[in-house]
Design a protein around this motif. Structure first.
Motif, mmCIF file in Angstrom:
data_model
loop_
_atom_site.group_PDB
_atom_site.id
_atom_site.type_symbol
_atom_site.label_atom_id
_atom_site.label_comp_id
_atom_site.label_asym_id
_atom_site.label_seq_id
_atom_site.Cartn_x
_atom_site.Cartn_y
_atom_site.Cartn_z
ATOM 1 N N UNK A 293 0.866 -1.180 0.000
ATOM 2 C CA UNK A 293 0.000 0.000 0.000
ATOM 3 C C UNK A 293 0.896 1.221 0.000
ATOM 4 N N UNK A 294 0.530 2.248 -0.829
ATOM 5 C CA UNK A 294 1.375 3.438 -0.914
ATOM 6 C C UNK A 294 1.183 4.360 0.274
ATOM 7 N N UNK A 295 0.051 4.210 0.985
ATOM 8 C CA UNK A 295 -0.196 5.075 2.136
ATOM 9 C C UNK A 295 0.509 4.476 3.372
ATOM 10 N N UNK A 296 1.459 5.243 3.905
ATOM 11 C CA UNK A 296 2.282 4.739 5.019
ATOM 12 C C UNK A 296 1.434 4.271 6.194
ATOM 13 N N UNK A 297 0.410 5.113 6.557
ATOM 14 C CA UNK A 297 -0.369 4.811 7.750
ATOM 15 C C UNK A 297 -1.202 3.549 7.568
ATOM 16 N N UNK A 298 -1.844 3.470 6.398
ATOM 17 C CA UNK A 298 -2.675 2.291 6.139
ATOM 18 C C UNK A 298 -1.793 1.048 6.127
ATOM 19 N N UNK A 299 -0.628 1.179 5.511
ATOM 20 C CA UNK A 299 0.289 0.045 5.439
ATOM 21 C C UNK A 299 0.707 -0.401 6.834
ATOM 22 N N UNK A 300 1.028 0.584 7.666
ATOM 23 C CA UNK A 300 1.467 0.264 9.023
ATOM 24 C C UNK A 300 0.327 -0.351 9.829
ATOM 25 N N UNK A 301 -0.880 0.197 9.653
ATOM 26 C CA UNK A 301 -2.042 -0.309 10.392
ATOM 27 C C UNK A 301 -2.341 -1.751 9.991
ATOM 28 N N UNK A 302 -2.332 -1.993 8.662
ATOM 29 C CA UNK A 302 -2.606 -3.352 8.183
ATOM 30 C C UNK A 302 -1.542 -4.310 8.697
ATOM 31 N N UNK A 303 -0.297 -3.845 8.658
ATOM 32 C CA UNK A 303 0.804 -4.675 9.161
ATOM 33 C C UNK A 303 0.584 -5.013 10.626
ATOM 34 N N UNK A 304 0.240 -3.972 11.402
ATOM 35 C CA UNK A 304 0.065 -4.168 12.843
ATOM 36 C C UNK A 304 -1.108 -5.110 13.115
ATOM 37 N N UNK A 305 -2.212 -4.895 12.365
ATOM 38 C CA UNK A 305 -3.397 -5.720 12.541
ATOM 39 C C UNK A 305 -3.077 -7.184 12.236
ATOM 40 N N UNK A 306 -2.436 -7.412 11.084
ATOM 41 C CA UNK A 306 -2.199 -8.788 10.655
ATOM 42 C C UNK A 306 -1.170 -9.489 11.547
ATOM 43 N N UNK A 307 -0.197 -8.713 12.055
ATOM 44 C CA UNK A 307 0.815 -9.349 12.898
ATOM 45 C C UNK A 307 0.351 -9.438 14.346
ATOM 46 N N UNK A 308 -0.172 -8.329 14.893
ATOM 47 C CA UNK A 308 -0.528 -8.339 16.316
ATOM 48 C C UNK A 308 -1.811 -9.106 16.570
#
Lengths: 123, 691
Positions: A9-24
């Motif tokens: 995802x090109x949007x940093x925040x969305x990318x980070x949120x998705x990453x956090x959601x999927x990992x945490x």
């Protein structure tokens, strides 16, 4: 070993949120890429279990990246799930018609996202 | 009595009586007692009727009728005087009766003058010319047959000549006035026609008398001249008695038709008569005012040429106006014959197609501008809807057509086809078309704008909402009470913001027709079950029971709608019912089959909707109370979207409510037609994007 997910995802925040959601929340092994070309570079290193691919990205959008993935010599058959901010209806149907495992919608619920993804892939 | 005889039925009786009286006068032996009696009765009847009409007529017509009354009175006076003179042996020419008769013309002129003045106001060039042509003809004929013999007669002394000349000259003036009255006639009424007949009969009697005078000044009038006078008097009485007598002097409403066949024929006779007389004179070489006649002929011909020029220029002007109107239209307007050949093309059509008039007119429109399909392949004439409409004579509105310019480029058009009907026969069609490329571009820009806005709003919203939900769920560690309260508040409101964005985009797409409904045959019972299953979590949390009351046999509940959108509607209605219901209450969803629709009702036992707000609940932001949206987490757009979807599906949506007892929302949906080509039953698959 936990499932490996590549979030594009090109949007940093969305990318980070998705990453956090999927990992945490989901407990997946998540890596991320900020563009279509970064995604392809990441695939050169390792083929994940699924690519979560944003649709609307500059220079190389989701469908173009999908084409590039399907044109690869290795990992061309990796499951891909679109993540779209589109409003549904005909646009979503058009995305579904591509060779993807499913379409996720933004805004997504980070508590549900891992489940939804898992259901789509039969995990 | 004055009003009585103007009843149409009485009037017809009067006409019959008058005709019978005239016939009696013709048949009866001249100068017999019965003849005299009938003549006298006719005169008295005429005077009484004229007097009555003069009293009762409206102001505009009163002067006319009073003048006619005076005219008749004096004429009868002259006749009586003549009889008296004849019976006492004081006859001769000229005598007192002649004087009275000449004076009688004065009111006649006044009356007709008033009539013309009131009835034909304004400038009427054609009427002037036509009247002039006929008058000059009349002058020529009068001059030849009446005036010339009188001036040449050796039997008359100077005074007698003057009196003898006065008759034809006054008659000529009366004839000119009558001509004016007739050529300027708009819609002739019975009163006007009878008045003209009366004046014409008087005139005929006078002319015959004039002719008789030329032969023998001392002779009395022939008996049939008296019959003509009686008929003139009767016609005048009938004119005054006719129902239209009151309106005789009303201004002519319409513009008189200037080119009717009888009128042009009369003018042709008038124009040809004078040269004919001149030719006859020259041929027979009899004495007479040949120079005067030649002058009259020249005048008549000049007037005729002028008249023709006016006729032609009127036609040209009308054509120019028509062309101007067509050319001023923004739409392309093209007239086609039944074969599809172009009869005319207005300026906008020529501009849009980059064609000159000669490129279009006389050629088949399809071949010029419609011969290619969007993919560049030829468009067969037989398959073209525009072409088939030309021959069928139907009206139609066509979209998604492309016309090709002369330079080969194409543009999208919308076309309205209307049949060209002449006297009930379809002779072709008129098509008006509009270049819609700009509008299509605007639509595309708007579509892109919505897509971008959608993306740009949802992306930050995704981060905000997601982050708050993670915090709220304690993924990042426990929150203290204050933090928890603040985060919950933020989560609820970011939810609301998300719904609002969805709803606004939904409405925009419904408005612009970019949310195409994809109807399929689905079972209304299944739709209800799925909607209830989808929202049961929220209902459970609010402590509300959802009950579906469906018939055992669901076979009659098949409807033809878009399942995704209907799911959205039902979820919205159920969601609203939950929001406004008390804890531990019940919401019932029912579906019943009707003749050609399925009725779905969702009834709650909530607080209800005040009567004065029932009409606006389906409006955008039409919540019952301003604070509802905020308090209940709604957007104020859900019911507006529901109405839009249901109505576009061919159904209806309505609400009934009793304050304090609950509300029932009712949706009717068109049943699935068994012959429907929609195909097999499709599973109702709810999509995530429910409101």
């Amino acid at each position: 070993m936990s499932r490996r997910v590549l979030v594009v995802d090109d949007d940093d925040d969305v990318r980070r949120l998705a990453t956090m959601s999927l990992s945490r929340v989901g407990g997946y092994d998540v890596r991320s890429a900020a563009s279509g070309s970064e995604c392809l570079a990441a695939l050169d290193e390792e083929i994940p279990d699924v690519v979560v691919l944003d649709v609307m990205m500059p220079t190389m959008d989701g469908p173009a990246t999908l084409d590039a993935i399907r044109a690869r010599r290795t990992g061309y058959d990796v499951p891909v799930v679109f993540l779209t901010a589109g409003v549904g209806g005909a646009d979503v149907d058009r995305l579904r018609a591509l060779s993807v495992s499913g379409v996720l919608h933004k805004p997504f619920d980070p508590l549900q996202l891992p489940n939804e993804l898992g259901e789509m892939l039969g995990w | 009595m004055v009003e009585d005889y103007r009843q149409p039925r009485t009037w017809i009786l009067g006409v019959a009586t008058a005709i019978a009286a005239i016939l009696a006068l013709v048949v009866l032996p001249h100068r017999g007692a019965a003849w005299n009696f009938i003549f006298l009765v006719t005169c008295l009847f005429s005077l009484v009727v004229l007097f009555g009409t003069s009293l009762s007529a409206p102001r505009a017509a009163r002067g006319v009728w009073w003048s006619m009354f005076a005219f008749q009175l004096l004429t009868m006076g002259a006749l009586a005087m003549f009889e008296w003179e004849a019976s006492t042996g004081r006859g001769g020419f000229p005598s007192l009766d002649d004087l009275i008769y000449v004076v009688a013309y004065l009111p006649a002129f006044i009356g007709l003058g008033l009539l013309i003045h009131r009835r034909y106001p304004g400038h009427d060039r054609e009427a002037w010319i036509d009247a002039s042509i006929l008058t000059v003809t009349a002058i020529s004929i009068f001059g030849l047959f009446l005036i010339a013999p009188i001036t040449a007669s050796p039997d008359l002394d100077n005074f007698s000549t003057v009196v003898a000349l006065a008759y034809p000259l006054l008659d000529l003036a009366l004839l000119a006035t009558l001509i004016w009255l007739l050529v300027g006639t708009g819609q002739p009424t019975a009163a006007l026609t009878l008045l003209a007949v009366s004046v014409a009969l008087t005139l005929s009697a006078d002319i015959f008398r004039d002719l008789a005078l030329v032969d023998d000044p001392a002779a009395g009038p022939a008996w049939w001249i008296s019959v003509l006078r009686a008929a003139a008097i009767a016609a005048m009485a009938l004119a005054a008695a006719s129902p239209s007598a009151a309106t005789i002097a009303n201004p002519r409403g319409d513009r008189a038709v200037r080119a009717t066949t009888p009128r042009l024929a009369l003018l042709a006779v008038g124009v040809l008569a004078v040269p004919a007389i001149v030719a006859a004179r020259l041929w027979t070489e009899t004495a007479g005012p040949t120079l005067l006649l030649a002058l009259a002929a020249i005048i008549v011909i000049i007037l005729a040429v002028w008249r023709i020029q006016i006729l032609v220029s009127t036609v040209q002007q009308q054509r120019r106006v028509t062309e101007l109107v067509l050319d001023s239209a923004g739409d392309g307007i093209v007239g086609l014959d039944r074969e599809g050949f172009v009869l005319f093309a207005n300026l906008a059509a020529r501009r849009m197609l980059l064609c000159r008039e000669s490129d279009l007119v006389g050629r088949r429109f399809h071949d010029v501008a419609h011969h290619e399909l969007p993919d560049g392949t030829p468009y067969p004439w037989l398959e073209c809807p525009v072409s088939s409409l030309v021959t069928s004579g139907e009206e139609a509105f066509l979209t998604d057509q492309r016309y090709i310019r002369r330079d080969g480029t194409a543009f999208p058009v919308e076309i309205v086809m209307s049949p060209l009907v002449i006297e009930g026969v379809v002779t072709g069609a008129v098509q008006s078309f509009r270049d819609v490329s700009e509008r299509q571009e605007m639509d595309e820009i708007k579509r892109q704008f919505v897509a971008v806005v959608s993306h740009e709003l949802r992306t930050p919203l995704t981060s905000i909402k997601g982050s708050l939900q993670m915090l709220n769920a304690g993924i990042t560690g426990p929150l203290n009470d204050d933090q928890q309260e603040l985060v919950s508040m933020a989560v609820a409101n970011s939810d609301r913001l998300g719904k609002l964005v969805n709803d606004i985009l939904d409405l925009e797409r419904l408005d612009s027709g970019r949310m195409p409904l994809e109807p399929a045959v689905v079972n209304a019972g299944d739709l209800i079950d799925q909607a209830i299953a989808g929202i049961s979590g929220a209902a459970g949390a609010a402590g509300i029971r959802l009950v579906a009351e469906l018939p055992a046999d669901r076979g009659d509940l098949d409807v033809h709608v878009d399942p995704h959108r209907l799911h959205q509607v039902l979820t919205n209605l159920l969601g609203n019912a939950i929001k406004f219901s008390e804890r531990n209450s019940e919401i019932r969803a029912t579906a019943t089959a009707e003749d050609d629709a399925v009725r779905i009702a969702i009834a709650d036992r909530g607080r209800g909707i005040p009567e004065d707000r029932l009409a606006t609940v389906f409006d955008r932001f039409g919540q019952v109370e301003g604070g509802d949206a905020r308090r209940e987490g709604g957007t104020g757009l859900g019911l507006a979207i529901a109405r839009e979807i249901v109505e576009r599906s061919g159904g209806t949506i309505s609400v009934e409510s009793t304050l304090g007892q609950g509300s029932t929302f009712t949706v009717t949906l068109p049943i699935a037609d068994e012959t429907d080509p929609a195909g097999p039953t499709v599973e109702a698959v709810p999509e995530g994007a429910a409101t």
